[in-house]
Design an enzyme around this catalytic site. Sequence first.
Site, mmCIF file in Angstrom:
data_model
loop_
_atom_site.group_PDB
_atom_site.id
_atom_site.type_symbol
_atom_site.label_atom_id
_atom_site.label_comp_id
_atom_site.label_asym_id
_atom_site.label_seq_id
_atom_site.Cartn_x
_atom_site.Cartn_y
_atom_site.Cartn_z
ATOM 1 C CG ASP A 167 79.404 41.960 14.458
ATOM 2 O OD1 ASP A 167 79.112 41.288 13.450
ATOM 3 O OD2 ASP A 167 79.037 43.147 14.613
ATOM 4 C CG HIS B 218 78.571 40.343 19.497
ATOM 5 N ND1 HIS B 218 77.270 40.804 19.636
ATOM 6 C CD2 HIS B 218 79.303 41.405 19.088
ATOM 7 C CE1 HIS B 218 77.224 42.086 19.318
ATOM 8 N NE2 HIS B 218 78.446 42.480 18.988
#
Length: 294
Positions: free
Chosen positions: A117, A262
């Site tokens: 992400d 992430h």
Amino acid sequence: MKKDETTTGRRSLLRLAAALGATTAVGVFATDRMTGPDGTPAAGPGATPPAGPAAGTPPGAAAGPQAQAARLRPSAYRLQPMTGYAPPAFRKAIPPVRTRPFLHLTGVGRSMVLTFDDGPDPRYTPDILATLRRHGCRAMFFVCGEMAVGRQDLLKQMAEDGHVVGNHSWSHPLVPKLRPSRIRQELGSTSDVIEQALGTPPLWYRAPYGAWNRHSFEIGAELGMEPLAWTVDTLDWQEPPASSIVRRVLDGAGPGVVVLNHDAGGNRSHTVAALRRYLPELLDAGYSITVPRR
């Protein structure tokens, strides 16, 4: 019967056969033009129906000069433009409005999904892509519009490697605090950036912080996207050591598990290092790394 009478009769039969043959050909081409994909007649605007004898006309009269002229008029057999045979352009059907996101995949056997992400970030995303490429694995990247708008080369690299590029809003806000118009702007603007770079809009989205509401589900569906959350949170957003990330992934491994990582939003060097360690271990344990299909 005289020889010239026999010749005249044969010529009449030949003319009759030629007329009938031409009429049959006209009917075939007209049917090809007017048949839909499922094989049923689908006469569209401006379509010319196959020519036939007028009502009440005896069958034998169809061979006459006037009937031949009517059946063989140019518009009945003129070839249509090649674009008439091209499949219609279409977008995928709008998905249903969900009341909760998908947390894992079903029916995928011993497979897992890796997701990343907040990117793309040129400091970390290229290293993650290189590791995935080295092991022949595909993943999902949920990108933020403000990060992607000036880095479309990284989006293209993701797509070229077979990864799925999803929508993670424009500025990573807390969605339940936004008005519907702002939610639409956050998701719609990011979908536009992805479509501009890749030629197709995203089919998946993820709410920042995993915070969904009814409006986000409705607007996401209107934009053609399905909501995907995660099964295992590596907590790499807290910037823990790589060993902690590796342990969380391996402890949570299982069929259909979706792992949250992430590739932007902070120091993601530990995420990069952890991927290099746990990915080969997952593969050695018999897991395949996959992406969902729609």
